[in-house]
Design an enzyme around this catalytic site. Sequence first.
Site, PDB file in Angstrom:
ATOM      1  N   GLY A  63       0.832  -1.216   0.000  1.00 60.17           N
ATOM      2  CA  GLY A  63       0.000   0.000   0.000  1.00 60.17           C
ATOM      3  C   GLY A  63       0.855   1.249   0.000  1.00 60.17           C
ATOM      4  CE  LYS A 121       4.459  10.292  -2.148  1.00 61.36           C
ATOM      5  NZ  LYS A 121       3.605  11.330  -2.736  1.00 61.36           N
ATOM      6  CB  ALA A 122       4.912   8.619   4.998  1.00 62.44           C
ATOM      7  CG  ASP A 154      -5.909  -7.397  -4.647  1.00 67.34           C
ATOM      8  OD1 ASP A 154      -5.805  -7.403  -3.404  1.00 67.34           O
ATOM      9  OD2 ASP A 154      -7.005  -7.453  -5.243  1.00 67.34           O
ATOM     10  CB  VAL A 155      -2.220  -7.343   0.062  1.00 62.26           C
ATOM     11  CG1 VAL A 155      -1.083  -6.370  -0.162  1.00 62.26           C
ATOM     12  CG2 VAL A 155      -3.466  -6.629   0.596  1.00 62.26           C
ATOM     13  CE1 TYR A 195      -9.517   0.728   8.536  1.00 62.21           C
ATOM     14  CE2 TYR A 195      -9.771   1.357  10.833  1.00 62.21           C
ATOM     15  CZ  TYR A 195      -9.040   1.369   9.659  1.00 62.21           C
ATOM     16  OH  TYR A 195      -7.811   1.999   9.616  1.00 62.21           O
ATOM     17  CB  THR A 207      -4.047   9.097   4.598  1.00 62.49           C
ATOM     18  OG1 THR A 207      -5.103   8.292   5.128  1.00 62.49           O
ATOM     19  CG2 THR A 207      -2.834   9.052   5.517  1.00 62.49           C
TER      20      THR A 207
HETATM   21  N1  LIG Z   1      -5.396   7.366   7.904  1.00 58.02           N
HETATM   22  C1  LIG Z   1      -5.776   6.979   9.093  1.00 58.02           C
HETATM   23  O1  LIG Z   1      -6.462   7.705   9.804  1.00 58.02           O
HETATM   24  C2  LIG Z   1      -5.337   5.665   9.620  1.00 58.02           C
HETATM   25  C3  LIG Z   1      -4.936   4.624   8.810  1.00 58.02           C
HETATM   26  N2  LIG Z   1      -4.568   3.430   9.372  1.00 58.02           N
HETATM   27  C4  LIG Z   1      -4.117   2.308   8.548  1.00 58.02           C
HETATM   28  O2  LIG Z   1      -2.962   2.688   7.844  1.00 58.02           O
HETATM   29  C5  LIG Z   1      -2.848   1.932   6.648  1.00 58.02           C
HETATM   30  C6  LIG Z   1      -2.606   2.858   5.477  1.00 58.02           C
HETATM   31  O3  LIG Z   1      -3.744   3.678   5.316  1.00 58.02           O
HETATM   32  P1  LIG Z   1      -3.686   5.163   4.743  1.00 58.02           P
HETATM   33  O4  LIG Z   1      -2.327   5.488   4.300  1.00 58.02           O
HETATM   34  O5  LIG Z   1      -4.356   6.013   5.716  1.00 58.02           O
HETATM   35  O6  LIG Z   1      -4.683   4.998   3.520  1.00 58.02           O
HETATM   36  P2  LIG Z   1      -4.547   5.430   1.977  1.00 58.02           P
HETATM   37  O7  LIG Z   1      -5.890   5.172   1.427  1.00 58.02           O
HETATM   38  O8  LIG Z   1      -3.949   6.767   1.870  1.00 58.02           O
HETATM   39  O9  LIG Z   1      -3.494   4.367   1.402  1.00 58.02           O
HETATM   40  C7  LIG Z   1      -3.785   2.997   1.354  1.00 58.02           C
HETATM   41  C8  LIG Z   1      -3.016   2.374   0.204  1.00 58.02           C
HETATM   42  O10 LIG Z   1      -3.318   0.971   0.201  1.00 58.02           O
HETATM   43  C9  LIG Z   1      -3.576   0.583  -1.147  1.00 58.02           C
HETATM   44  N3  LIG Z   1      -4.420  -0.592  -1.199  1.00 58.02           N
HETATM   45  C10 LIG Z   1      -5.742  -0.679  -0.930  1.00 58.02           C
HETATM   46  N4  LIG Z   1      -6.185  -1.924  -1.148  1.00 58.02           N
HETATM   47  C11 LIG Z   1      -5.113  -2.645  -1.526  1.00 58.02           C
HETATM   48  C12 LIG Z   1      -4.918  -4.008  -1.890  1.00 58.02           C
HETATM   49  N5  LIG Z   1      -5.941  -4.880  -1.920  1.00 58.02           N
HETATM   50  N6  LIG Z   1      -3.682  -4.424  -2.234  1.00 58.02           N
HETATM   51  C13 LIG Z   1      -2.636  -3.543  -2.232  1.00 58.02           C
HETATM   52  N7  LIG Z   1      -2.760  -2.248  -1.937  1.00 58.02           N
HETATM   53  C14 LIG Z   1      -3.990  -1.823  -1.573  1.00 58.02           C
HETATM   54  C15 LIG Z   1      -4.223   1.808  -1.783  1.00 58.02           C
HETATM   55  O11 LIG Z   1      -4.164   1.760  -3.193  1.00 58.02           O
HETATM   56  C16 LIG Z   1      -3.420   2.940  -1.163  1.00 58.02           C
HETATM   57  O12 LIG Z   1      -2.295   3.244  -1.924  1.00 58.02           O
HETATM   58  C17 LIG Z   1      -4.133   1.125   6.559  1.00 58.02           C
HETATM   59  O13 LIG Z   1      -3.890  -0.188   7.018  1.00 58.02           O
HETATM   60  C18 LIG Z   1      -5.079   1.851   7.487  1.00 58.02           C
HETATM   61  O14 LIG Z   1      -6.066   1.007   7.990  1.00 58.02           O
HETATM   62  C19 LIG Z   1      -4.528   3.259  10.719  1.00 58.02           C
HETATM   63  C20 LIG Z   1      -4.899   4.247  11.548  1.00 58.02           C
HETATM   64  C21 LIG Z   1      -5.334   5.527  11.086  1.00 58.02           C
HETATM   65  C1  LIG Z   2     -12.759   5.932   7.542  1.00 53.73           C
HETATM   66  C2  LIG Z   2     -12.192   5.335   8.773  1.00 53.73           C
HETATM   67  C3  LIG Z   2     -10.744   5.506   8.917  1.00 53.73           C
HETATM   68  C4  LIG Z   2     -10.256   4.907  10.214  1.00 53.73           C
HETATM   69  C5  LIG Z   2      -8.951   5.401  10.538  1.00 53.73           C
HETATM   70  C6  LIG Z   2      -8.423   4.775  11.748  1.00 53.73           C
HETATM   71  O1  LIG Z   2      -7.942   3.669  11.700  1.00 53.73           O
HETATM   72  C7  LIG Z   2      -8.417   5.521  12.961  1.00 53.73           C
HETATM   73  C8  LIG Z   2      -9.412   5.616  13.850  1.00 53.73           C
HETATM   74  C9  LIG Z   2      -9.240   6.350  15.079  1.00 53.73           C
HETATM   75  C10 LIG Z   2     -10.033   6.455  16.128  1.00 53.73           C
HETATM   76  C11 LIG Z   2     -11.303   5.838  16.291  1.00 53.73           C
HETATM   77  C12 LIG Z   2     -11.987   6.022  17.439  1.00 53.73           C
HETATM   78  C13 LIG Z   2     -13.258   5.411  17.689  1.00 53.73           C
HETATM   79  C14 LIG Z   2     -13.995   5.690  18.788  1.00 53.73           C
HETATM   80  C15 LIG Z   2     -15.293   5.027  19.064  1.00 53.73           C
HETATM   81  O2  LIG Z   2     -15.092   3.861  19.772  1.00 53.73           O
HETATM   82  C16 LIG Z   2     -16.285   5.825  19.879  1.00 53.73           C
HETATM   83  O3  LIG Z   2     -15.633   6.479  20.894  1.00 53.73           O
HETATM   84  C17 LIG Z   2     -17.029   6.722  18.955  1.00 53.73           C
HETATM   85  C18 LIG Z   2     -18.240   7.319  19.619  1.00 53.73           C
HETATM   86  C19 LIG Z   2     -18.946   8.220  18.678  1.00 53.73           C
HETATM   87  C20 LIG Z   2     -20.240   8.720  19.210  1.00 53.73           C
HETATM   88  O4  LIG Z   2     -20.595   8.415  20.331  1.00 53.73           O
HETATM   89  O5  LIG Z   2     -20.928   9.392  18.463  1.00 53.73           O
END
Ligand SMILES: NC(=O)C1=CN([C@@H]2O[C@H](COP(=O)(O)OP(=O)(O)OC[C@H]3O[C@@H](n4cnc5c(N)ncnc54)[C@H](O)[C@@H]3O)[C@@H](O)[C@H]2O)C=CC1
Ligand SMILES: CCCCCC(=O)/C=C/C=C\C=C\C=C\[C@@H](O)[C@@H](O)CCCC(=O)O
Length: 253
Positions: free
Chosen positions: A12, A19-20, A64-65, A151, A188
Site C-alpha cells: 500500500g 508512501k511515507a 493486490d494483497v 474495520y 490521508t
Molecule cells: N489514515 C488513518 O487515519 C489511519 C490509517 N490506518 C491504517 O494505515 C494503513 C494505510 O492507510 P492510509 O495510508 O491512511 O490509507 P490510503 O488510502 O492513503 O493508502 C492505502 C493504500 O493501500 C492501497 N491498497 C488498498 N487496497 C489494496 C490491496 N488490496 N492491495 C494492495 N494495496 C492496496 C491503496 O491503493 C493505497 O495506496 C491502513 O492499514 C489503514 O487502515 C490506521 C490508523 C489511522
Molecule cells: C474511515 C475510517 C478511517 C479509520 C482510521 C483509523 O484507523 C483511525 C481511527 C481512530 C479512532 C477511532 C476512534 C473510535 C472511537 C469510538 O469507539 C467511539 O468512541 C465513537 C463514539 C462516537 C459517538 O458516540 O458518536
Amino acid sequence: MELKGKVAIVSGAAEGFGKAFAEVLLLKGCKVCLCDINAPLGQKTTGIFEQRFGKENAIFVTCDVTVAEQFADVFKKTKLEYGKIDIVVNNAGVANEKEWRQTIMVNLIGSMQGTELAVKYMSKENGGHGGVIINIGSATGFEPVFFMPAYAASKHGLIGFTRSWSVSKRNEANGLRFACLCPAFAETNLIRFTEGTTLSNSTAEALLKEIGVVKMSQVVESFMELLADESNNGAVLKLTLDDGAEYMYRDAR
Ligand SMILES: NC(=O)C1=CN([C@@H]2O[C@H](COP(=O)(O)OP(=O)(O)OC[C@H]3O[C@@H](n4cnc5c(N)ncnc54)[C@H](O)[C@@H]3O)[C@@H](O)[C@H]2O)C=CC1
Ligand SMILES: CCCCCC(=O)/C=C/C=C\C=C\C=C\[C@@H](O)[C@@H](O)CCCC(=O)O
C-alpha cells in the site's frame, strides 16, 4: 537496528502512510520494494523516489494483497532484485463497511499473508538473516467502534495475530520480531469519507473533529521507533493526538 543497506517491502505504498514509510526507509539508506493495487500511482511514486534516491534503490510491483500469488510475486521479485529481505511493512488497508468482506480481506487476511511470506523469506532456517515485520493496525483495534465494525474487527484481529507470532520460540530462533503500529485518525485519503467508507459519514466526521488528526510526521516517528528498537518484539504502539505514542503492550509474554 542499523537501517543502511537493509531491504524492505512496503504494501500500500502508492500514497498515504505506505508512501511515507517507504520514503523514510529510503532516506535511511534502505532499498525498498513498493507494492500497491494502484499501479499508475504506485509507479508515479516510485519514479519520484528513483529520482531522489537512485534508480537502483526502489522498485514497484503491482499487487493486490488479497491475491496470494500476486503477493508472493512481490517477495520473489524483491529477493531477485536485492538478494535478501530484512523488513516487511504490512500497511495496505481500506475502510469500507459496505464492502466489509473486502475490508477484512485487505486489512487482516492481506496482512496475514504478508506476514507468512515474510517469515518464509526472512527465517534463518530458510537461509534468511532474520528481520522485522511491522503490521499497521489502528486505534480502532482496542475498542468497539459502532460505525466501523468490520474495520475495527480487522484491526482487533491484526493486533492479536501480530502478538501471537511474536511469542513463537521458533520465530525468535529464526531472528524474527513483530510489532504493530496503531494510529488514530491521520491525514490521508482513508479519512476522506467517500460513499461507502463508513456506515455513517456524519458520525465519523464528528468524531474526527472531536479527537483530531495525528500528523504524518508523528506516524513516521512512531514507525521508526518500532523499527529501530530491537527489544520491540510483540510491541503494540498506539498513537493519538491527545496522548501521543503509548505502548499498549510492550512485549507479548
Ligand atoms: N489514515 C488513518 O487515519 C489511519 C490509517 N490506518 C491504517 O494505515 C494503513 C494505510 O492507510 P492510509 O495510508 O491512511 O490509507 P490510503 O488510502 O492513503 O493508502 C492505502 C493504500 O493501500 C492501497 N491498497 C488498498 N487496497 C489494496 C490491496 N488490496 N492491495 C494492495 N494495496 C492496496 C491503496 O491503493 C493505497 O495506496 C491502513 O492499514 C489503514 O487502515 C490506521 C490508523 C489511522
Ligand atoms: C474511515 C475510517 C478511517 C479509520 C482510521 C483509523 O484507523 C483511525 C481511527 C481512530 C479512532 C477511532 C476512534 C473510535 C472511537 C469510538 O469507539 C467511539 O468512541 C465513537 C463514539 C462516537 C459517538 O458516540 O458518536
